[in-house]
Design an enzyme around this catalytic site. Structure first.
Site, PDB file in Angstrom:
ATOM      1  N   HIS A 249     -26.480 -30.239  22.727  1.00 61.20           N
ATOM      2  CA  HIS A 249     -26.286 -31.547  22.083  1.00 61.20           C
ATOM      3  C   HIS A 249     -24.829 -31.635  21.671  1.00 61.20           C
ATOM      4  CE1 HIS A 249     -26.721 -34.884  19.311  1.00 61.20           C
ATOM      5  NE2 HIS A 249     -27.991 -35.026  19.641  1.00 61.20           N
ATOM      6  N   ARG A 269     -23.979 -42.286  16.651  1.00 60.79           N
ATOM      7  CA  ARG A 269     -23.228 -43.003  17.690  1.00 60.79           C
ATOM      8  C   ARG A 269     -23.967 -44.269  18.115  1.00 60.79           C
ATOM      9  NH1 ARG A 269     -23.365 -39.112  21.877  1.00 60.79           N
ATOM     10  NH2 ARG A 269     -24.644 -37.830  20.503  1.00 60.79           N
TER      11      ARG A 269
END
Ligand code: FAD
Length: 625
Positions: A249, A269
């Site tokens: 990740h 995000r």
């Protein structure tokens, strides 16, 4: 002679995350006597830690969304190596599984007109993640547990016993599956607290044990994730596919050292957070690969407009699939443009009002405040890649979740199974995966148990052998220290089989894993059987090791870069490799064998969902003809 507690069930589900609980509910609804086993406390699993949400094409936030778009995104995210049938079933059935959760009592965040709200995530064309703030997994697990309690109450009303049809064995670790010929017959393990041994006989067993991340030092995974289900499957005669694909990740915490690896959700995000390097540059614009160029903005202005006007602008490159973002961060840090602690900046403080941040990302706000003394409403976070998810796993039949290989009666769902996500999983696709295939596994395990005219038999010699193996480390007082062994294993995997891989290092890794295997065979644990974590780890190590060997072997074999597997010496995707699954099995001597198997060909009507031009980037001429 050891005292061994024995139980008889129709279906035993190993794992109490989302996949396990959903499978157990289905088995109980099919009238099967069902056991749920959980290595940690009931309610503590990775599922509960899931933050961002569950992907399902309900079309609530954008009515253009449907299962075909979700299917396309999933295949693209997995770089077309996904088992297409699993991706198809997943995209078609996820909305139903989410709505069904609401009938169990889940309460997702709402749109202004009262529908289930859906948020943006990397690689998803439309806002698609059903969520509850950034605590979605908690709601999911709470609801599934509540459903189980309600079923137990129904059973109590009928039989006077809450546990007559469904019983939870928490803090219980399964160490071995026992067979009757080629059929599973029982799960063998121990209670973590007392160290007492337990045998659960059942004709059908569902593996729902989650991931393998603890073989890496920097990981978002918690202590239980030692690849037990993967290893149990292998030892029982099932096969694992594509173990080279691990998801790093892009955004784990990098500071302070004690919390390195803890996840920073992608929702940061998805909701507008941007990545910057130490020169304050939004570097992701430099890392959009050709295959994605058409869908991603090439200026900051367009990227920023997308959040409010997604129909007329292209997506920000911070929302590329995770493998792309993780590699980009890795490159920036390597090029000397990282932060002092070896990460990059992830900023929401300049992007949205403090009140929005604390409302939409409450867990992230608290996580940084408490663990790093950083107020994310005022300053950027520091982040870097962390080992997060394994795309590889037990090879299964897509429709029934039955394990492939030579064993019958074994099923697998959720993260422990392989194929669904191809070479890279899109965020949010795991929570939906485990609901869709958890249900299918429970249903088909029940049908299989029903179809047998007699129960498989457990042999006393096998039970004694399993007990002997479980207790062996306690009798090796001068054996190797399990914690040292785990650190050594993590060093091999992190340094030599990490985010960027090379032939020489992988060969070296295999040599070192072989040495570690000899040392693990001599692992010892001091102390007694009552709650003894050293003993527990000693038993987990064997699993971590065999799974790591599969990963290293497959990583050496696959001479291309795709999704969660990056080879510096073969830096591009190769269409010939897209046709290949790498399949691991174990022989009688416990040696890992690796075989190339053809990937099933996608049905023509599914192929037609893509533009020809896009397919040419992934497939061989022969396939396209
Ligand atoms: P898990 O939930 O991992 O449960 C595994 C179970 O198996 C546990 O009960 C464990 O105790 C048990 N077990 C393991 N070994 C044994 C054994 N030997 N004997 C008995 N029991 C055993 N995915 C998304 O889709 N959206 C997200 O927003 C998201 N956020 C995430 C955030 C974090 C921090 C993490 C770590 C993961 C996140 N993921 C997310 C991934 C997702 O949470 C997991 O992939 C998913 O929950 C796995 O579910 P599962 O049911 O397969 O297994």
């Amino acid at each position: 002679k050891e005292r061994i507690e024995r139980h008889l069930y129709d279906v035993v589900v190993i794992g109490a995350g989302g996949a396990g609980l959903r499978a157990a509910i289905e088995a109980r609804l099919a009238g099967k006597r069902t056991a749920i086993i959980s290595k940690s406390l009931f309610g503590k699993a990775h599922t509960v830690m899931a933050e961002g949400g569950a992907a399902a094409a309900m079309g609530n936030a954008n009515s253009r969304d449907n299962w075909m778009v979700h299917f396309r995104d999933t295949m693209r995210g997995g770089k077309f190596l996904n088992n297409y049938r699993m991706a198809e079933l997943h995209a078609k059935e996820a909305p139903e599984r989410i709505w069904e959760l609401e009938t169990y009592g889940a309460l997702f965040d709402r749109t202004p007109d009262g529908k289930i709200s859906q948020r943006n995530f990397g690689g998803h064309e439309y806002p698609r993640l059903a969520h509850v703030g950034d605590r979605t997994g908690l709601e999911l697990i709470r609801t599934l547990q509540q459903k189980i309690v309600s079923l137990q109450q129904e059973d109590f009303a009928e039989t006077g016993n809450y546990e007559s049809r469904i019983r939870v064995f928490s803090e219980t670790t399964i160490t071995e599956l026992l067979l009757d010929g080629d059929r599973v017959a029982a799960a063998f393990g121990y209670y973590r607290e007392s160290g007492e041994l337990i045998l659960l006989e059942a004709p059908a067993i569902v593996l729902a044990t989650g991931g393998v991340g603890r073989s890496y030092k920097v990981t978002s995974n918690s202590w239980e994730y030692t690849g037990d289900g993967h290893a149990l499957a292998l030892r029982a005669g099932a096969t694992l596919i594509n173990m080279e694909f691990l998801q790093f990740h892009p955004t784990g915490m990098v500071w302070p050292p004690s919390v390195k690896g803890i996840l920073v959700t992608e929702s940061v995000r998805g909701d507008g957070g941007v990545l910057r390097n130490s020169d304050q540059k939004r570097f992701m614009f430099d890392y959009v690969p050709d295959v994605f160029r058409k869908q991603y903005a090439d200026t900051e202005e367009e990227a920023d407009r997308w959040y409010t006007d997604p129909d007329n602008n292209r997506r920000p490159p911070e929302l590329l699939p995770r493998d792309e973002v993780a590699r980009a961060i890795n490159s920036e840090v390597k090029a000397g443009r990282g932060t002092k602690s070896g990460g990059v900046f992830l900023d929401v403080s300049t992007r949205m009002p403090a009140e929005t941040i604390t409302r939409r990302l409450p867990s992230m706000y608290h996580q940084f405040k408490e663990l790093a003394d950083v107020d994310i409403t005022k300053e950027p976070m520091e982040v870097g890649p962390t080992c997060h998810y394994v795309m590889g796993g037990v090879e299964v039949d897509p429709d029934t979740a039955a394990a492939a290989g030579v064993v019958r009666g074994l099923f697998a769902a959720g993260e422990v199974s392989g194929g669904m996500h191809g070479s890279n999983r899109l965020g949010g696709n795991s929570l939906s995966d485990l609901l869709v295939f958890g249900k299918r596994a429970g249903e088909h395990a029940s049908a299989y148990a029903e179809s047998l005219d007699k129960r498989p038999k457990v042999r006393t010699a096998d039970v004694e052998a399993a007990a002997g193996a479980a207790l062996a480390p306690l009798h090796r007082e001068s054996g190797e220290n399990p914690y040292t062994l785990q650190q050594d294993l993590q060093a091999v995997m992190g340094d030599l089989v990490g985010i960027i891989r090379r032939e020489g290092e992988l060969t070296d890794a295999l040599k070192r894993l072989h040495e570690l295997k000899l040392r693990v065979a001599n692992v010892g644990a001091t102390g007694g059987r009552r709650y003894n974590p050293g003993w527990h780890l000693a038993l987990d190590l064997r699993n971590m090791l065999v799974v790591s060997e599969c990963t290293a072997k497959a990583a050496l074999e696959r001479e291309e870069s795709r999704g969660g597997h990056t080879r510096e010496d073969f830096p591009t995707m190769n269409p010939q490799w897209r046709k290949v699954n790498l399949v691991c099995s174990l022989d009688d001597m416990g040696e890992v064998h690796l075989e190339r198997k053809p990937l099933p060909a996608m049905r023509p009507e599914l192929l037609e969902l893509f533009e020809y031009g896009e397919l040419t980037k992934y497939m061989t001429d022969e396939e396209l003809s």
